[in-house]
Design an enzyme around this catalytic site. Sequence first.
Site, PDB file in Angstrom:
ATOM      1  N   ILE A 156       0.469  -1.359  -0.152  1.00 50.34           N
ATOM      2  CA  ILE A 156      -0.048  -0.724  -0.288  1.00 50.34           C
ATOM      3  C   ILE A 156       0.836   1.592   0.030  1.00 50.34           C
ATOM      4  O   ILE A 156       0.290   2.005  -0.934  1.00 50.34           O
ATOM      5  CB  ILE A 156      -0.741  -0.191   1.878  1.00 50.34           C
ATOM      6  CG1 ILE A 156      -2.336  -1.322   1.274  1.00 50.34           C
ATOM      7  CG2 ILE A 156      -1.795   1.003   0.836  1.00 50.34           C
ATOM      8  CD1 ILE A 156      -2.961  -1.814   2.182  1.00 50.34           C
ATOM      9  N   SER A 175      11.577   2.229   6.537  1.00 46.92           N
ATOM     10  CA  SER A 175      10.659   1.339   6.902  1.00 46.92           C
ATOM     11  C   SER A 175      11.195   0.040   7.306  1.00 46.92           C
ATOM     12  O   SER A 175      12.625   0.607   7.457  1.00 46.92           O
ATOM     13  CB  SER A 175       9.703   0.806   5.700  1.00 46.92           C
ATOM     14  OG  SER A 175      10.659   0.293   4.903  1.00 46.92           O
ATOM     15  N   ARG A 176      11.113  -0.799   8.131  1.00 44.63           N
ATOM     16  CA  ARG A 176      11.779  -1.639   8.746  1.00 44.63           C
ATOM     17  C   ARG A 176      13.275  -1.901   7.998  1.00 44.63           C
ATOM     18  O   ARG A 176      14.377  -2.197   8.361  1.00 44.63           O
ATOM     19  CB  ARG A 176      11.118  -2.483   9.726  1.00 44.63           C
ATOM     20  CG  ARG A 176      10.919  -3.116  11.020  1.00 44.63           C
ATOM     21  CD  ARG A 176       9.851  -4.211  11.173  1.00 44.63           C
ATOM     22  NE  ARG A 176       8.954  -4.565   9.866  1.00 44.63           N
ATOM     23  CZ  ARG A 176       7.952  -5.662   9.562  1.00 44.63           C
ATOM     24  NH1 ARG A 176       8.427  -6.399  10.503  1.00 44.63           N
ATOM     25  NH2 ARG A 176       7.763  -6.190   8.723  1.00 44.63           N
ATOM     26  N   ALA A 236      -3.557   3.470   9.108  1.00 42.97           N
ATOM     27  CA  ALA A 236      -2.525   2.182   9.518  1.00 42.97           C
ATOM     28  C   ALA A 236      -3.161   1.692  10.072  1.00 42.97           C
ATOM     29  O   ALA A 236      -4.688   0.700  10.588  1.00 42.97           O
ATOM     30  CB  ALA A 236      -0.800   2.458   9.882  1.00 42.97           C
ATOM     31  N   ARG A 237      -3.407   1.596  11.690  1.00 39.72           N
ATOM     32  CA  ARG A 237      -3.561   1.300  12.929  1.00 39.72           C
ATOM     33  C   ARG A 237      -3.841   2.036  13.808  1.00 39.72           C
ATOM     34  O   ARG A 237      -3.055   2.968  14.646  1.00 39.72           O
ATOM     35  CB  ARG A 237      -3.363   0.378  13.633  1.00 39.72           C
ATOM     36  CG  ARG A 237      -3.825  -1.136  12.611  1.00 39.72           C
ATOM     37  CD  ARG A 237      -5.394  -1.442  12.698  1.00 39.72           C
ATOM     38  NE  ARG A 237      -5.391  -2.972  12.187  1.00 39.72           N
ATOM     39  CZ  ARG A 237      -6.121  -3.186  10.877  1.00 39.72           C
ATOM     40  NH1 ARG A 237      -6.261  -2.462  10.087  1.00 39.72           N
ATOM     41  NH2 ARG A 237      -5.994  -3.719  10.277  1.00 39.72           N
ATOM     42  N   GLU A 266     -10.856   1.480  18.641  1.00 42.02           N
ATOM     43  CA  GLU A 266     -11.797   1.664  18.175  1.00 42.02           C
ATOM     44  C   GLU A 266     -13.153   1.047  18.723  1.00 42.02           C
ATOM     45  O   GLU A 266     -13.034  -0.272  19.235  1.00 42.02           O
ATOM     46  CB  GLU A 266     -11.704   1.545  16.609  1.00 42.02           C
ATOM     47  CG  GLU A 266     -11.049   2.575  15.492  1.00 42.02           C
ATOM     48  CD  GLU A 266     -10.484   1.693  13.977  1.00 42.02           C
ATOM     49  OE1 GLU A 266     -11.199   0.794  14.149  1.00 42.02           O
ATOM     50  OE2 GLU A 266      -9.502   2.325  14.270  1.00 42.02           O
ATOM     51  N   HIS A 284     -12.610   4.909   9.246  1.00 46.80           N
ATOM     52  CA  HIS A 284     -12.311   2.739   9.056  1.00 46.80           C
ATOM     53  C   HIS A 284     -12.532   2.841   7.840  1.00 46.80           C
ATOM     54  O   HIS A 284     -13.177   1.654   7.483  1.00 46.80           O
ATOM     55  CB  HIS A 284     -11.912   2.272  10.251  1.00 46.80           C
ATOM     56  CG  HIS A 284     -10.415   1.227  10.789  1.00 46.80           C
ATOM     57  ND1 HIS A 284      -9.867   0.403  11.289  1.00 46.80           N
ATOM     58  CD2 HIS A 284     -10.029   0.900   9.314  1.00 46.80           C
ATOM     59  CE1 HIS A 284      -8.949  -0.578  10.555  1.00 46.80           C
ATOM     60  NE2 HIS A 284      -8.968  -0.082   9.514  1.00 46.80           N
ATOM     61  N   ILE A 285     -12.641   3.248   6.975  1.00 46.08           N
ATOM     62  CA  ILE A 285     -13.369   3.060   5.356  1.00 46.08           C
ATOM     63  C   ILE A 285     -12.213   3.099   4.655  1.00 46.08           C
ATOM     64  O   ILE A 285     -13.146   3.429   3.184  1.00 46.08           O
ATOM     65  CB  ILE A 285     -14.553   3.744   5.339  1.00 46.08           C
ATOM     66  CG1 ILE A 285     -14.759   5.062   5.402  1.00 46.08           C
ATOM     67  CG2 ILE A 285     -15.833   2.949   6.582  1.00 46.08           C
ATOM     68  CD1 ILE A 285     -15.461   6.130   5.391  1.00 46.08           C
TER      69      ILE A 285
HETATM   70  C1  8YV Z   1     -10.855  -3.099   6.928  1.00 41.69           C
HETATM   71  C2  8YV Z   1      -8.541  -2.842   7.360  1.00 41.69           C
HETATM   72  O1  8YV Z   1     -11.407  -1.405   6.974  1.00 41.69           O
HETATM   73  O2  8YV Z   1      -7.888  -5.005   6.003  1.00 41.69           O
HETATM   74  C3  8YV Z   1      -7.341  -4.239   7.595  1.00 41.69           C
HETATM   75  O3  8YV Z   1      -6.513  -4.455   7.276  1.00 41.69           O
HETATM   76  O4  8YV Z   1      -7.536  -2.024   7.982  1.00 41.69           O
HETATM   77  C4  8YV Z   1      -9.935  -2.487   6.191  1.00 41.69           C
HETATM   78  O5  8YV Z   1      -9.121  -2.857   5.590  1.00 41.69           O
HETATM   79  C5  8YV Z   1     -10.787  -2.866   8.003  1.00 41.69           C
HETATM   80  O6  8YV Z   1     -10.479  -4.345   8.009  1.00 41.69           O
HETATM   81  C6  8YV Z   1     -12.370  -3.324   8.740  1.00 41.69           C
HETATM   82  O7  8YV Z   1     -13.020  -4.149   8.521  1.00 41.69           O
END
Ligand code: 8YV
Length: 327
Positions: A156, A175-176, A236-237, A266, A284-285
């Site tokens: 990505i 990156s690592r 990312a997260r 979240e 998270h979309i």
């Molecule tokens: C999703 C994601 O939105 O694939 C991932 O790791 O974070 C996203 O594609 C997430 O999994 C929500 O269901």
Amino acid sequence: MKKILVTREVFDETIAFLKTRFDVEANQGDRPFPRDELIAKLQGRDGVQTSSSDRVDGELLDRCPTVKAVCNTAVGYNNIDVEACTKRGVMVTNTPGVLTDSVADYSIGLIIATCRRMTEGEAYLRTGEWKGSFLKQMLGQDVHGATLGIAGFGRIGQAIARRARGFDMKILYHSRKRADPAAEAESGAAYVGKEELLRTADIVLLILPYGPETHHFIGAPELAMMKPSAVLVNMARGGIVDDAALVEALKSKTIWAAGLDVYENEPRVNPGLMQLRNVVLSPHIASASEPTRQAMAMTAARNLAAALSGQAPPNLLNPEYRNFVKG
Ligand code: 8YV
């Protein structure tokens, strides 16, 4: 017939595919199962198609000993303790590839929305505050020609870099592991250390996996390294950014603005973020285009079908699970 559970709503096509192979229990009502209910639903099931909101760890697996495959409907898999799965002979899969371009598209969108104050502008208009145009109205940061610093340079990250070239951006990455020369050449991105990336980028974009080593990868010290005009974008997260520190940095103008698709804890969002104007918030979309979510659901289902029919699942994360399979 083997039995599987699908923990959250998926598309009818996915269910139809799974039903030709398995006895399927599917949560098409989409109410997330509380942990004990998930464990109860998994009794006697051979595999599970999970979503990123389901936590799968050793304790759950010990209470669900029939489960032999955990197939996540996401590329990220920090919700799954892969080592605990491996040690119990349980296969784990994810959905790489199919969401790369959708997430990269959305990342560019969030960069532009944040730099050019798009959601703030819309709110200004909708609330009737707009009384006409003037020269110094809603001034933003330019995207074209900016230096983009990408932290995390997997599929990505590289797809984002390729798109950013179209905006004449200078692209740095950290990156690592340094990417191979072909990937660097194709994306036009130059490798730098973390500190150099933070100090020189106009836009810092995070697209790295979450784990103990990346927890609070961006906290108060890192935010202090960034330019006062800088924009931070987290694709990312949650947990990669210390959201409380970010609130302070946005309030004190340590950095200029942030665009966020992910959050610590979240679906709760730090209330401090909700009150700020210089942040664009999205739920998270990034992967949520219809074709991509369809492809993610089918990829997870195909992984599950392969895993439970004795074939290697296409996206197996822990081939060493075999060393621990009993009997
Ligand atoms: C999703 C994601 O939105 O694939 C991932 O790791 O974070 C996203 O594609 C997430 O999994 C929500 O269901």
